[in-house]
Design an enzyme around this catalytic site. Structure first.
Site, PDB file in Angstrom:
ATOM      1  N   LYS A 111      -6.590  60.301  63.656  1.00 24.85           N
ATOM      2  CA  LYS A 111      -6.428  58.855  63.899  1.00 24.85           C
ATOM      3  C   LYS A 111      -6.145  58.076  62.617  1.00 24.85           C
ATOM      4  CE  LYS A 111      -8.998  58.404  68.206  1.00 24.85           C
ATOM      5  NZ  LYS A 111     -10.189  57.870  68.861  1.00 24.85           N
ATOM      6  N   LYS A 193      -4.083  67.371  74.166  1.00 23.04           N
ATOM      7  CA  LYS A 193      -5.068  67.057  75.219  1.00 23.04           C
ATOM      8  C   LYS A 193      -4.661  65.777  75.976  1.00 23.04           C
ATOM      9  CE  LYS A 193      -8.339  64.033  73.052  1.00 23.04           C
ATOM     10  NZ  LYS A 193      -9.611  63.507  72.798  1.00 23.04           N
ATOM     11  N   LYS A 196      -6.513  58.955  77.246  1.00 23.09           N
ATOM     12  CA  LYS A 196      -6.274  57.631  77.818  1.00 23.09           C
ATOM     13  C   LYS A 196      -5.514  56.731  76.865  1.00 23.09           C
ATOM     14  CE  LYS A 196     -11.261  56.352  77.315  1.00 23.09           C
ATOM     15  NZ  LYS A 196     -12.001  57.416  76.868  1.00 23.09           N
TER      16      LYS A 196
HETATM   17  P1  TYM Z   1     -14.353  59.914  74.891  1.00 28.60           P
HETATM   18  O1  TYM Z   1     -14.619  58.553  75.393  1.00 28.60           O
HETATM   19  O2  TYM Z   1     -13.104  60.168  74.138  1.00 28.60           O
HETATM   20  O3  TYM Z   1     -14.398  60.936  76.095  1.00 28.60           O
HETATM   21  C1  TYM Z   1     -15.482  60.974  77.014  1.00 28.60           C
HETATM   22  C2  TYM Z   1     -15.764  62.413  77.454  1.00 28.60           C
HETATM   23  O4  TYM Z   1     -14.577  62.973  78.044  1.00 28.60           O
HETATM   24  C3  TYM Z   1     -14.263  64.208  77.397  1.00 28.60           C
HETATM   25  N1  TYM Z   1     -12.805  64.355  77.387  1.00 28.60           N
HETATM   26  C4  TYM Z   1     -12.146  65.396  77.912  1.00 28.60           C
HETATM   27  N2  TYM Z   1     -12.571  66.508  78.534  1.00 28.60           N
HETATM   28  C5  TYM Z   1     -11.627  67.382  78.954  1.00 28.60           C
HETATM   29  N3  TYM Z   1     -10.296  67.184  78.786  1.00 28.60           N
HETATM   30  C6  TYM Z   1      -9.824  66.084  78.167  1.00 28.60           C
HETATM   31  N4  TYM Z   1      -8.513  65.894  78.013  1.00 28.60           N
HETATM   32  C7  TYM Z   1     -10.768  65.119  77.697  1.00 28.60           C
HETATM   33  N5  TYM Z   1     -10.645  63.933  77.051  1.00 28.60           N
HETATM   34  C8  TYM Z   1     -11.899  63.480  76.868  1.00 28.60           C
HETATM   35  C9  TYM Z   1     -14.842  64.075  75.988  1.00 28.60           C
HETATM   36  O5  TYM Z   1     -15.042  65.327  75.382  1.00 28.60           O
HETATM   37  C10 TYM Z   1     -16.119  63.327  76.256  1.00 28.60           C
HETATM   38  O6  TYM Z   1     -17.145  64.212  76.645  1.00 28.60           O
HETATM   39  N6  TYM Z   1     -17.291  60.316  70.822  1.00 28.60           N
HETATM   40  C11 TYM Z   1     -17.260  60.342  72.268  1.00 28.60           C
HETATM   41  C12 TYM Z   1     -18.163  59.316  72.888  1.00 28.60           C
HETATM   42  C13 TYM Z   1     -19.589  59.376  72.436  1.00 28.60           C
HETATM   43  C14 TYM Z   1     -20.551  60.351  72.795  1.00 28.60           C
HETATM   44  C15 TYM Z   1     -21.757  59.938  72.190  1.00 28.60           C
HETATM   45  C16 TYM Z   1     -20.487  61.519  73.571  1.00 28.60           C
HETATM   46  C17 TYM Z   1     -20.208  58.446  71.657  1.00 28.60           C
HETATM   47  N7  TYM Z   1     -21.516  58.781  71.504  1.00 28.60           N
HETATM   48  C18 TYM Z   1     -22.921  60.688  72.318  1.00 28.60           C
HETATM   49  C19 TYM Z   1     -21.663  62.251  73.697  1.00 28.60           C
HETATM   50  C20 TYM Z   1     -22.851  61.848  73.080  1.00 28.60           C
HETATM   51  C21 TYM Z   1     -15.839  60.051  72.758  1.00 28.60           C
HETATM   52  O7  TYM Z   1     -15.056  59.457  72.068  1.00 28.60           O
HETATM   53  O8  TYM Z   1     -15.593  60.436  74.033  1.00 28.60           O
END
Ligand code: TYM
Length: 329
Positions: A111, A193, A196
């Site tokens: 990023k 991957k 969104k």
């Molecule tokens: P985020 O918001 O990008 O994504 C949320 C969850 O969706 C999963 N994910 C996917 N799984 C499979 N295939 C994909 N293409 C895909 N895209 C996203 C992510 O792995 C995630 O589980 N940093 C985290 C948010 C966060 C968090 C936390 C997660 C903040 N604090 C504490 C767990 C615990 C994030 O950006 O997820």
């Protein structure tokens, strides 16, 4: 009983990847475990956000959590910025993180390609805030998709470092990544991957896309020219991705799907994948419509923030004491 914590950023409508890789699994966990599910709006502002759009996305994500089956009587659902302990412990964990280890995070590297003058400092210090989310609740298990694995390793390192430097107060969490669906790929470039924030709308299915859109997007998904429905991630990433999606949506195994489509072409296959996705998302979308404008949503989020604050503040006090912050009371 284990404690579970996971978070999702309200940075746009969730994709099928978010659902199949993360959210879908949350619902099963709440039956047995003590679950916290968070709308991580403070993580979302590490990149520019439109104020009104962010507010809308926060509410929409809360409704999606509930529509997908999160039960507020069983799980604690809350907004990160409404529990101030997150940023407070986040700051303390930044002070035990090294710049070098933060700069090595692949998500930061991906990023920040525009250069250090063009990205926020928050993008670099994103992982200690995520560690804070998790460590405040004595979390045992963090269910996430594969892209969060590195952040979880850092969380474990920070917990261990804090425990050995100051006082042994944090539970070192385990990561839980699903065997199938941990990395749902883009429909237009199946080596990337599904995300969104992808500019190409055809590359992802949003959880709120209608039937027509879903069918259109899956029909135009990139595959290959050999016409054989077979799981081969290296050589046929597009077909492998569709097989993964189909398998999770129907519960049928990938080998049984390969057998079922042995003598059929991609046209039939894609039509059936699309129908399976529609069938998975439709009931969630219907519940979403009922919830999005209800007062019930605010009541649930108020209660969630109160419950989360209670637990998080206790842990914050322990961490402050361990580091010598403030006064002895
Ligand atoms: P985020 O918001 O990008 O994504 C949320 C969850 O969706 C999963 N994910 C996917 N799984 C499979 N295939 C994909 N293409 C895909 N895209 C996203 C992510 O792995 C995630 O589980 N940093 C985290 C948010 C966060 C968090 C936390 C997660 C903040 N604090 C504490 C767990 C615990 C994030 O950006 O997820």
């Amino acid at each position: 009983m284990s404690t579970i914590f996971s978070g999702i950023q309200p940075s746009g409508t969730l994709t099928l990847g978010n659902y199949l890789g993360a959210m879908k699994h949350f619902v099963d966990l709440q039956e047995e475990d003590n679950c916290y599910f968070c709308i991580v709006d403070e993580h979302a502002i590490t990149v520019p956000q439109d104020r009104l759009k962010l507010r809308e996305n926060i509410r929409s994500l809360a409704a999606l959590y509930l529509a997908s089956g999160i039960d507020p009587d069983k799980s604690t659902l809350f907004i990160q910025s409404e529990v101030s302990a997150h940023t407070q412990l986040g700051w303390m964990l930044q002070c035990v993180s090294y710049i070098g280890e933060l700069e090595r995070m692949t998500q930061f590297k991906d990023k920040s390609t525009v250069g250090k003058e063009g990205v926020s400092a928050g993008l670099l210090t994103y992982p200690p805030l995520m560690a804070s989310d998790i460590l405040l609740y004595q979390t045992d298990i963090v269910p996430v998709g594969e892209d969060q694995k590195q952040h979880l390793e850092l969380t474990r390192n920070l917990a261990q470092r804090f425990n050995s430097k100051f006082n042994d107060i944090f539970t070192v969490p385990e990561v839980s990544i699903p065997k199938v669906g941990a990395r749902i790929m883009s429909l237009q470039d199946p080596t990337k991957k599904m995300s969104k924030s992808d500019e190409n709308q055809k590359s992802f299915i949003s959880m709120l896309d209608d039937e027509k859109k879903i069918i259109k997007k899956i029909k135009s998904a990139v595959t290959d020219s050999d016409g054989i429905v077979k799981y081969d991630k290296e050589n046929k990433p597009g077909v492998a991705n569709l097989l993964t999606i189909y398998s999770i949506c129907t519960g049928k195994s990938i080998p049984s799907l390969e057998e079922e489509y042995k003598n059929k072409g991609y046209g039939d296959f894609k039509q059936d994948v699309a129908e399976a996705v529609v069938k998975t998302l439709k009931p969630i979308q219907e519940r979403y419509e009922e919830l999005i404008h209800s007062d019930q949503l605010d009541e649930i989020l108020d209660k969630g923030a109160e419950k989360a604050s209670f637990t998080a503040n206790k842990m914050l006090q322990k961490a402050k004491k361990a580091m010598g912050l403030g006064r002895v009371k």
